[in-house]
Scaffold this motif. Structure first.
Motif, PDB file in Angstrom:
ATOM      1  N   GLU A 166       0.961  -1.260   0.178  1.00 34.10           N
ATOM      2  CA  GLU A 166       0.182  -0.051   0.014  1.00 34.10           C
ATOM      3  C   GLU A 166       0.901   1.230  -0.017  1.00 34.10           C
ATOM      4  OE1 GLU A 166      -2.569  -0.115   3.433  1.00 34.10           O
ATOM      5  OE2 GLU A 166      -3.647  -2.074   2.629  1.00 34.10           O
ATOM      6  N   GLU A 167       1.896   1.351   0.950  1.00 36.76           N
ATOM      7  CA  GLU A 167       2.918   2.203   0.934  1.00 36.76           C
ATOM      8  C   GLU A 167       3.494   2.525  -0.387  1.00 36.76           C
ATOM      9  OE1 GLU A 167       4.343   5.660   2.951  1.00 36.76           O
ATOM     10  OE2 GLU A 167       2.772   4.167   3.509  1.00 36.76           O
ATOM     11  N   VAL A 168       3.836   1.543  -1.155  1.00 35.37           N
ATOM     12  CA  VAL A 168       4.655   1.609  -2.444  1.00 35.37           C
ATOM     13  C   VAL A 168       3.294   2.192  -3.610  1.00 35.37           C
ATOM     14  CG1 VAL A 168       5.391   0.115  -4.630  1.00 35.37           C
ATOM     15  CG2 VAL A 168       6.394  -0.287  -2.017  1.00 35.37           C
ATOM     16  N   VAL A 169       2.104   1.728  -3.530  1.00 33.41           N
ATOM     17  CA  VAL A 169       1.370   2.444  -4.392  1.00 33.41           C
ATOM     18  C   VAL A 169       1.205   4.008  -4.101  1.00 33.41           C
ATOM     19  CG1 VAL A 169      -1.128   2.275  -4.889  1.00 33.41           C
ATOM     20  CG2 VAL A 169       0.194   0.066  -4.647  1.00 33.41           C
ATOM     21  N   LYS A 170       1.215   4.149  -2.820  1.00 33.24           N
ATOM     22  CA  LYS A 170       0.948   5.629  -2.433  1.00 33.24           C
ATOM     23  C   LYS A 170       2.022   6.705  -3.040  1.00 33.24           C
ATOM     24  CE  LYS A 170       0.889   8.329   1.518  1.00 33.24           C
ATOM     25  NZ  LYS A 170       1.072   8.451   3.105  1.00 33.24           N
ATOM     26  N   CYS A 171       3.077   6.071  -2.601  1.00 35.65           N
ATOM     27  CA  CYS A 171       4.480   6.713  -3.367  1.00 35.65           C
ATOM     28  C   CYS A 171       4.493   6.705  -4.625  1.00 35.65           C
ATOM     29  CB  CYS A 171       5.808   6.087  -2.584  1.00 35.65           C
ATOM     30  SG  CYS A 171       6.002   6.144  -0.821  1.00 35.65           S
ATOM     31  N   LYS A 172       4.282   5.831  -5.325  1.00 35.76           N
ATOM     32  CA  LYS A 172       4.188   5.818  -6.844  1.00 35.76           C
ATOM     33  C   LYS A 172       3.124   6.696  -7.618  1.00 35.76           C
ATOM     34  CE  LYS A 172       6.864   1.581  -8.200  1.00 35.76           C
ATOM     35  NZ  LYS A 172       6.910   0.848  -9.131  1.00 35.76           N
ATOM     36  N   LYS A 173       1.802   6.672  -6.617  1.00 38.33           N
ATOM     37  CA  LYS A 173       0.894   7.660  -7.180  1.00 38.33           C
ATOM     38  C   LYS A 173       1.451   9.041  -7.065  1.00 38.33           C
ATOM     39  CE  LYS A 173      -3.616   5.651  -6.233  1.00 38.33           C
ATOM     40  NZ  LYS A 173      -4.512   5.607  -5.467  1.00 38.33           N
ATOM     41  N   MET A 174       2.180   9.382  -5.868  1.00 39.84           N
ATOM     42  CA  MET A 174       2.624  10.786  -5.701  1.00 39.84           C
ATOM     43  C   MET A 174       3.774  11.092  -6.632  1.00 39.84           C
ATOM     44  SD  MET A 174       2.863  10.818  -1.551  1.00 39.84           S
ATOM     45  CE  MET A 174       3.499  12.480  -1.612  1.00 39.84           C
ATOM     46  N   LEU A 175       4.663  10.084  -7.432  1.00 40.50           N
ATOM     47  CA  LEU A 175       5.524  10.237  -8.107  1.00 40.50           C
ATOM     48  C   LEU A 175       4.868  10.742  -9.446  1.00 40.50           C
ATOM     49  CD1 LEU A 175       8.431   7.490  -7.797  1.00 40.50           C
ATOM     50  CD2 LEU A 175       8.600   9.802  -7.899  1.00 40.50           C
ATOM     51  N   PHE A 176       3.792   9.825  -9.865  1.00 47.05           N
ATOM     52  CA  PHE A 176       2.988  10.171 -10.962  1.00 47.05           C
ATOM     53  C   PHE A 176       2.500  11.650 -11.002  1.00 47.05           C
ATOM     54  CE2 PHE A 176      -0.938  10.283 -13.311  1.00 47.05           C
ATOM     55  CZ  PHE A 176      -0.584   9.908 -14.445  1.00 47.05           C
ATOM     56  N   GLN A 177       1.938  12.140  -9.705  1.00 44.43           N
ATOM     57  CA  GLN A 177       1.480  13.498  -9.740  1.00 44.43           C
ATOM     58  C   GLN A 177       2.239  14.391  -9.682  1.00 44.43           C
ATOM     59  OE1 GLN A 177      -0.428  12.896  -6.054  1.00 44.43           O
ATOM     60  NE2 GLN A 177      -2.367  12.036  -7.031  1.00 44.43           N
ATOM     61  N   LEU A 178       3.698  14.298  -9.092  1.00 48.46           N
ATOM     62  CA  LEU A 178       4.887  15.085  -9.248  1.00 48.46           C
ATOM     63  C   LEU A 178       5.184  15.171 -10.887  1.00 48.46           C
ATOM     64  CD1 LEU A 178       6.977  14.465  -6.154  1.00 48.46           C
ATOM     65  CD2 LEU A 178       6.109  16.625  -7.077  1.00 48.46           C
ATOM     66  N   ARG A 179       5.366  14.265 -11.706  1.00 46.67           N
ATOM     67  CA  ARG A 179       5.491  14.282 -13.025  1.00 46.67           C
ATOM     68  C   ARG A 179       4.623  15.122 -13.762  1.00 46.67           C
ATOM     69  NH1 ARG A 179       7.144   8.732 -12.228  1.00 46.67           N
ATOM     70  NH2 ARG A 179       5.033   8.196 -13.131  1.00 46.67           N
ATOM     71  N   MET A 180       3.196  14.843 -13.310  1.00 42.50           N
ATOM     72  CA  MET A 180       1.968  15.722 -13.931  1.00 42.50           C
ATOM     73  C   MET A 180       2.337  17.122 -13.637  1.00 42.50           C
ATOM     74  SD  MET A 180       0.844  13.553 -15.891  1.00 42.50           S
ATOM     75  CE  MET A 180      -0.611  14.408 -16.614  1.00 42.50           C
ATOM     76  N   ARG A 181       2.799  17.525 -12.388  1.00 45.43           N
ATOM     77  CA  ARG A 181       2.944  18.947 -12.246  1.00 45.43           C
ATOM     78  C   ARG A 181       4.215  19.379 -12.815  1.00 45.43           C
ATOM     79  NH1 ARG A 181       0.104  20.656  -7.572  1.00 45.43           N
ATOM     80  NH2 ARG A 181       1.626  22.398  -7.184  1.00 45.43           N
ATOM     81  N   GLN A 182       5.511  18.605 -12.981  1.00 46.47           N
ATOM     82  CA  GLN A 182       6.368  19.052 -13.818  1.00 46.47           C
ATOM     83  C   GLN A 182       5.975  19.399 -15.210  1.00 46.47           C
ATOM     84  OE1 GLN A 182       9.359  16.112 -14.253  1.00 46.47           O
ATOM     85  NE2 GLN A 182      11.042  17.592 -14.210  1.00 46.47           N
ATOM     86  N   SER A 183       5.118  18.229 -15.866  1.00 43.29           N
ATOM     87  CA  SER A 183       5.097  18.539 -17.343  1.00 43.29           C
ATOM     88  C   SER A 183       3.984  19.532 -17.476  1.00 43.29           C
ATOM     89  CB  SER A 183       4.501  17.236 -17.879  1.00 43.29           C
ATOM     90  OG  SER A 183       3.093  17.071 -17.201  1.00 43.29           O
ATOM     91  N   THR A 184       3.226  20.061 -16.671  1.00 41.41           N
ATOM     92  CA  THR A 184       2.115  21.161 -16.850  1.00 41.41           C
ATOM     93  C   THR A 184       2.632  22.262 -16.165  1.00 41.41           C
ATOM     94  OG1 THR A 184       1.034  20.563 -14.623  1.00 41.41           O
ATOM     95  CG2 THR A 184       0.217  19.846 -16.886  1.00 41.41           C
ATOM     96  N   ARG A 185       3.917  22.749 -15.843  1.00 41.86           N
ATOM     97  CA  ARG A 185       4.504  23.583 -15.361  1.00 41.86           C
ATOM     98  C   ARG A 185       3.906  24.259 -14.091  1.00 41.86           C
ATOM     99  NH1 ARG A 185       8.236  25.941 -19.668  1.00 41.86           N
ATOM    100  NH2 ARG A 185       8.335  24.591 -21.302  1.00 41.86           N
ATOM    101  N   LYS A 186       3.784  23.400 -13.285  1.00 46.41           N
ATOM    102  CA  LYS A 186       3.079  23.727 -11.915  1.00 46.41           C
ATOM    103  C   LYS A 186       4.178  23.853 -10.921  1.00 46.41           C
ATOM    104  CE  LYS A 186      -1.793  22.677 -12.696  1.00 46.41           C
ATOM    105  NZ  LYS A 186      -2.949  21.607 -12.418  1.00 46.41           N
ATOM    106  N   GLU A 187       3.955  24.467  -9.628  1.00 42.38           N
ATOM    107  CA  GLU A 187       4.766  24.362  -8.676  1.00 42.38           C
ATOM    108  C   GLU A 187       5.285  23.108  -8.345  1.00 42.38           C
ATOM    109  OE1 GLU A 187       4.606  27.267  -5.836  1.00 42.38           O
ATOM    110  OE2 GLU A 187       4.202  28.987  -7.123  1.00 42.38           O
ATOM    111  N   TYR A 188       6.492  22.801  -8.124  1.00 41.20           N
ATOM    112  CA  TYR A 188       6.703  21.308  -7.232  1.00 41.20           C
ATOM    113  C   TYR A 188       8.419  21.470  -7.110  1.00 41.20           C
ATOM    114  CZ  TYR A 188       9.694  20.235 -11.449  1.00 41.20           C
ATOM    115  OH  TYR A 188      10.670  20.205 -12.329  1.00 41.20           O
ATOM    116  N   LYS A 189       8.631  20.747  -5.913  1.00 45.29           N
ATOM    117  CA  LYS A 189       9.784  20.860  -5.530  1.00 45.29           C
ATOM    118  C   LYS A 189      10.771  19.599  -6.101  1.00 45.29           C
ATOM    119  CE  LYS A 189       8.778  23.320  -1.387  1.00 45.29           C
ATOM    120  NZ  LYS A 189       8.924  23.738  -0.046  1.00 45.29           N
ATOM    121  N   PRO A 190      11.711  19.909  -6.736  1.00 47.31           N
ATOM    122  CA  PRO A 190      12.432  18.598  -7.353  1.00 47.31           C
ATOM    123  C   PRO A 190      13.132  17.577  -6.524  1.00 47.31           C
ATOM    124  CG  PRO A 190      13.355  20.642  -8.288  1.00 47.31           C
ATOM    125  CD  PRO A 190      12.381  21.001  -7.123  1.00 47.31           C
TER     126      PRO A 190
END
Length: 132
Positions: free
Chosen positions: A63-87
């Motif tokens: 469950e924790e792996v799934v949660k972390c991978k979801k967050m990674l996906f959301q971070l990649r989406m934030r990066q690709s849409t040029r929203k604020e994120y912390k690298p």
């Protein structure tokens, strides 16, 4: 939906020059509203250690792996849409996933599961969940 906090309000430089006309002397203020939901989700990210996951069950690890991978996906989406994120969040999450998989594999070795069977189990988990 959006909350306005004192930290979110930023006053740009005051534009004052030698007044040649009456309208030239004015202050510029920029107010930005930030979404609290996105900030809260990533604000709890701290570097972890393998010791933090030793007492978790196998289901909790997955469950924790799934949660972390979801967050990674959301971070990649934030990066690709040029929203604020912390690298640095990418590194924290990738390290956390690797640590979780390490704990899981150590338990499989202790149970006597060979690498081929472990990969087969991982494939079955991946079919069941798109984030694995």
């Amino acid at each position: 939906m959006f909350a306005l906090s004192v930290a979110a309000v930023r006053v740009d430089a005051l534009k004052v020059s030698a007044p040649t006309t009456r309208t030239q002397k004015r202050a510029s203020v920029v107010v930005r509203a930030e979404a609290d939901a996105a900030a809260d989700e990533y604000s709890a990210l701290k570097p972890t250690s393998v010791k933090d996951f030793k007492d978790m069950s196998n289901e909790a690890i997955i469950e924790e792996v799934v949660k972390c991978k979801k967050m990674l996906f959301q971070l990649r989406m934030r990066q690709s849409t040029r929203k604020e994120y912390k690298p640095h969040h990418f590194g924290i999450l990738k390290t956390k996933v690797a640590q979780l998989y390490t704990v899981k594999r150590e338990r499989e070795i202790a149970e006597g599961v060979n690498m081929r069977d472990s990969r087969e189990l991982k494939r079955k988990d991946r079919v069941a969940n798109i984030y694995l």
